[in-house]
Structure formats: structure tokens, C-alpha cells
Design a protein around this motif. Structure first.
Motif, PDB file in Angstrom:
ATOM      1  N   THR A 105      52.855 -16.703 -24.217  1.00 52.77           N
ATOM      2  CA  THR A 105      54.300 -16.629 -23.980  1.00 52.77           C
ATOM      3  C   THR A 105      54.590 -16.325 -22.516  1.00 52.77           C
ATOM      4  OG1 THR A 105      54.631 -15.865 -26.248  1.00 52.77           O
ATOM      5  CG2 THR A 105      56.432 -15.516 -24.700  1.00 52.77           C
ATOM      6  N   LYS A 106      53.817 -15.383 -21.953  1.00 51.10           N
ATOM      7  CA  LYS A 106      53.991 -15.058 -20.533  1.00 51.10           C
ATOM      8  C   LYS A 106      53.741 -16.276 -19.658  1.00 51.10           C
ATOM      9  CE  LYS A 106      52.771 -10.140 -20.642  1.00 51.10           C
ATOM     10  NZ  LYS A 106      51.790  -9.136 -20.158  1.00 51.10           N
ATOM     11  N   MET A 107      52.712 -17.027 -19.990  1.00 51.09           N
ATOM     12  CA  MET A 107      52.376 -18.204 -19.197  1.00 51.09           C
ATOM     13  C   MET A 107      53.493 -19.238 -19.251  1.00 51.09           C
ATOM     14  SD  MET A 107      48.992 -20.619 -19.479  1.00 51.09           S
ATOM     15  CE  MET A 107      47.941 -19.236 -19.031  1.00 51.09           C
ATOM     16  N   GLU A 108      54.068 -19.430 -20.433  1.00 57.49           N
ATOM     17  CA  GLU A 108      55.165 -20.387 -20.554  1.00 57.49           C
ATOM     18  C   GLU A 108      56.373 -19.938 -19.742  1.00 57.49           C
ATOM     19  OE1 GLU A 108      55.943 -20.827 -24.662  1.00 57.49           O
ATOM     20  OE2 GLU A 108      54.072 -21.892 -25.107  1.00 57.49           O
ATOM     21  N   MET A 109      56.674 -18.648 -19.784  1.00 59.22           N
ATOM     22  CA  MET A 109      57.802 -18.125 -19.013  1.00 59.22           C
ATOM     23  C   MET A 109      57.543 -18.273 -17.514  1.00 59.22           C
ATOM     24  SD  MET A 109      58.711 -14.713 -21.243  1.00 59.22           S
ATOM     25  CE  MET A 109      59.981 -14.211 -20.065  1.00 59.22           C
ATOM     26  N   SER A 110      56.330 -17.970 -17.100  1.00 64.10           N
ATOM     27  CA  SER A 110      55.988 -18.091 -15.681  1.00 64.10           C
ATOM     28  C   SER A 110      56.090 -19.536 -15.225  1.00 64.10           C
ATOM     29  CB  SER A 110      54.568 -17.556 -15.440  1.00 64.10           C
ATOM     30  OG  SER A 110      54.471 -16.193 -15.805  1.00 64.10           O
ATOM     31  N   GLU A 111      55.606 -20.455 -16.056  1.00 72.25           N
ATOM     32  CA  GLU A 111      55.671 -21.868 -15.704  1.00 72.25           C
ATOM     33  C   GLU A 111      57.116 -22.323 -15.562  1.00 72.25           C
ATOM     34  OE1 GLU A 111      54.064 -26.187 -17.377  1.00 72.25           O
ATOM     35  OE2 GLU A 111      53.810 -24.350 -18.545  1.00 72.25           O
ATOM     36  N   GLU A 112      57.982 -21.861 -16.470  1.00 67.58           N
ATOM     37  CA  GLU A 112      59.401 -22.236 -16.399  1.00 67.58           C
ATOM     38  C   GLU A 112      60.052 -21.687 -15.141  1.00 67.58           C
ATOM     39  OE1 GLU A 112      63.440 -21.945 -19.170  1.00 67.58           O
ATOM     40  OE2 GLU A 112      61.517 -21.117 -19.863  1.00 67.58           O
ATOM     41  N   MET A 113      59.736 -20.425 -14.799  1.00 69.83           N
ATOM     42  CA  MET A 113      60.300 -19.828 -13.590  1.00 69.83           C
ATOM     43  C   MET A 113      59.822 -20.551 -12.336  1.00 69.83           C
ATOM     44  SD  MET A 113      60.003 -15.782 -14.593  1.00 69.83           S
ATOM     45  CE  MET A 113      60.579 -15.256 -12.971  1.00 69.83           C
ATOM     46  N   ILE A 114      58.548 -20.903 -12.309  1.00 66.21           N
ATOM     47  CA  ILE A 114      58.007 -21.608 -11.141  1.00 66.21           C
ATOM     48  C   ILE A 114      58.668 -22.972 -10.993  1.00 66.21           C
ATOM     49  CG2 ILE A 114      55.927 -22.705 -10.219  1.00 66.21           C
ATOM     50  CD1 ILE A 114      54.327 -20.406 -11.443  1.00 66.21           C
ATOM     51  N   ASN A 115      58.850 -23.676 -12.120  1.00 63.86           N
ATOM     52  CA  ASN A 115      59.505 -24.982 -12.055  1.00 63.86           C
ATOM     53  C   ASN A 115      60.936 -24.872 -11.544  1.00 63.86           C
ATOM     54  OD1 ASN A 115      57.232 -26.297 -12.998  1.00 63.86           O
ATOM     55  ND2 ASN A 115      57.858 -26.184 -15.139  1.00 63.86           N
ATOM     56  N   ASP A 116      61.669 -23.853 -12.027  1.00 64.24           N
ATOM     57  CA  ASP A 116      63.044 -23.657 -11.559  1.00 64.24           C
ATOM     58  C   ASP A 116      63.076 -23.362 -10.068  1.00 64.24           C
ATOM     59  OD1 ASP A 116      63.924 -24.106 -14.090  1.00 64.24           O
ATOM     60  OD2 ASP A 116      64.116 -21.973 -14.622  1.00 64.24           O
ATOM     61  N   THR A 117      62.145 -22.514  -9.605  1.00 62.11           N
ATOM     62  CA  THR A 117      62.102 -22.170  -8.178  1.00 62.11           C
ATOM     63  C   THR A 117      61.786 -23.387  -7.328  1.00 62.11           C
ATOM     64  OG1 THR A 117      61.334 -19.944  -8.749  1.00 62.11           O
ATOM     65  CG2 THR A 117      61.036 -20.656  -6.476  1.00 62.11           C
ATOM     66  N   LEU A 118      60.813 -24.186  -7.799  1.00 57.31           N
ATOM     67  CA  LEU A 118      60.469 -25.400  -7.051  1.00 57.31           C
ATOM     68  C   LEU A 118      61.643 -26.366  -6.997  1.00 57.31           C
ATOM     69  CD1 LEU A 118      56.842 -26.071  -8.328  1.00 57.31           C
ATOM     70  CD2 LEU A 118      57.517 -25.327  -6.049  1.00 57.31           C
ATOM     71  N   ASP A 119      62.378 -26.494  -8.101  1.00 59.63           N
ATOM     72  CA  ASP A 119      63.549 -27.373  -8.108  1.00 59.63           C
ATOM     73  C   ASP A 119      64.596 -26.892  -7.106  1.00 59.63           C
ATOM     74  OD1 ASP A 119      62.409 -28.948 -10.011  1.00 59.63           O
ATOM     75  OD2 ASP A 119      63.422 -27.980 -11.693  1.00 59.63           O
ATOM     76  N   ASP A 120      64.814 -25.561  -7.038  1.00 58.36           N
ATOM     77  CA  ASP A 120      65.784 -25.012  -6.085  1.00 58.36           C
ATOM     78  C   ASP A 120      65.357 -25.255  -4.643  1.00 58.36           C
ATOM     79  OD1 ASP A 120      67.271 -24.167  -8.196  1.00 58.36           O
ATOM     80  OD2 ASP A 120      66.486 -22.107  -8.193  1.00 58.36           O
TER      81      ASP A 120
END
Length: 214
Positions: free
Chosen positions: A134-149
Motif C-alpha cells: 500500500t505504501k508503495m502504491e501511494m508513493s508511486e502515485e505521489m511521484i507521478n503527480d509531482t512529475l506531472d506538476d
């Protein structure tokens, strides 16, 4: 001394040795019965001969010998049957021993597996795995959002909108999704579209000027 230190025979070896002994015993019994049957026929012939001669005493003695011989032959058959039964019982015992050994080995294997695979420890490992996943999925989502920004600049959306509008104009669809006239559907109409827009602006200005004169 070598016999004193000889190894104890295995179950398989002992079974084979017992089987050889019983087969030999059966052959000996069959050989003896063959002899008794020949002797039985001989006595029967002697009894008939003595009866023809009228020798009652000889008939009586021979008849007793025949009865004893037949009893002995019956005992031989009984002994052979018992030996066969013992052989079959020995095979059944051996089969049961194999099954018991297999069950013992399986039991030891299960005990070892239970020691290695502690249920509580395994459940805890599964919970930890789920937690970290679950932590890994959350981290991946946060990283993707940051990269998009980071990768999306402010002018990109406007540029994308302009390109989309241009493409829609080229295929004959305006922003509201309505179809334009068929002649404007082919490519190379961007210039004409801009001219049409300029003409419309001129009409609006003339209408405003006319309102001012009123």
C-alpha cells in the motif's frame, strides 16, 4: 568374530529368507504327499488281493495302515494350507509396515513444515507485505503527480487547446460540437476560416456604428 559383528538383516531380506523357507517346505510336503499317494494305491491293491484270497487278518492290518496313511496325507494338506496362510499373512504384515513407515515419514515432514511455517509468523509477514505494498502504491502515485506538476508548464495547456481547436476546425467541428458546412471539412481551410471571422467582426462594428447614429 565376523558372525558376531554381522549386520542385522533388513525387513526385506528377512521376508525373502522366510519366503524361501516356506517354498522349500511346501515342495517337501508335496513330495511326501506324492509318496503317500503311491503307497495308498499300493495298499489298496494289497487289500483287494488279500480279500480275494480270503485272508481277513491281512485285510484288517492293511486297512489300518491305509487309514493311518490317509490321515497323514490329510495332515500334510492342512500343514500346507497353514504355511500358505502364514506366507500371505507375512505379506500383509509387510504391506502394513510399509504403510506405517510412510505415515511416519509423512508425519515427520508435516511436523518439520509446521515448525518452519509458523502460522502467526506467516500471518504477520502477509500483513507487512500488504502494508508495504500500500505504501508503495501511494508513493508511486505521489511521484507521478509531482512529475506531472514539474513537467507541465503554464503555457502548455493553452498551446494544447489551440492545437485542438485548429484540428477541430480542419475536420469541420467547432468547439460546441456542431458540424460546419461541408465545404469547410477538407484540409487547408485555416486561412478561409480566419477571413470569415474578420468579415463577421466588420459586420458587428457596422451594427454598433449604426446604433450610435440613432
Amino acid at each position: 568374530m565376523s558372525g558376531f559383528f554381522s549386520k542385522k538383516p533388513t525387513v526385506e531380506q528377512q521376508l525373502k529368507a522366510n519366503d524361501r523357507v516356506m517354498r522349500k517346505t511346501q515342495r517337501d510336503l508335496e513330495r511326501d504327499r506324492g509318496k503317500m499317494e503311491r503307497e495308498e494305491k499300493k495298499l489298496e491293491m494289497e487289500i483287494k488281493k488279500a480279500a480275494k484270497q480270503g485272508n481277513k487278518q491281512a485285510c484288517t492290518v492293511l486297512a489300518k495302515q491305509l487309514v493311518a496313511l490317509r490321515k497323514q496325507k490329510t495332515r500334510s494338506y492342512n500343514t500346507g494350507s497353514k504355511i500358505s496362510a502364514i506366507g500371505n499373512q507375512q505379506k500383509l504384515m509387510h504391506s502394513n509396515m510399509k504403510m506405517a513407515t510412510a505415515m511416519g515419514t509423512t508425519t515427520k515432514t508435516m511436523q518439520q513444515m509446521n515448525k518452519v511455517m509458523d502460522p502467526q509468523k506467516t500471518a504477520k509477514m502477509m500483513q507487512e507485505f500488504e502494508k508495504e505494498s500500500t505504501k508503495m502504491e501511494m508513493s508511486e502515485e505521489m511521484i507521478n503527480d509531482t512529475l506531472d506538476d514539474i513537467l507541465t508548464e503554464s503555457g502548455d495547456e493553452e498551446e494544447q487547446d489551440a492545437v485542438v481547436n485548429q484540428v477541430l476546425d480542419e475536420i469541420g467541428i467547432d468547439i460546441t460540437g456542431k458540424l460546419l458546412d461541408a465545404p469547410s471539412a477538407h484540409s487547408g481551410r485555416l486561412g478561409e476560416s480566419s477571413k470569415a471571422g474578420t468579415s463577421a467582426d466588420d459586420d458587428i462594428e457596422r451594427q454598433l456604428a449604426a446604433l450610435k447614429d440613432l
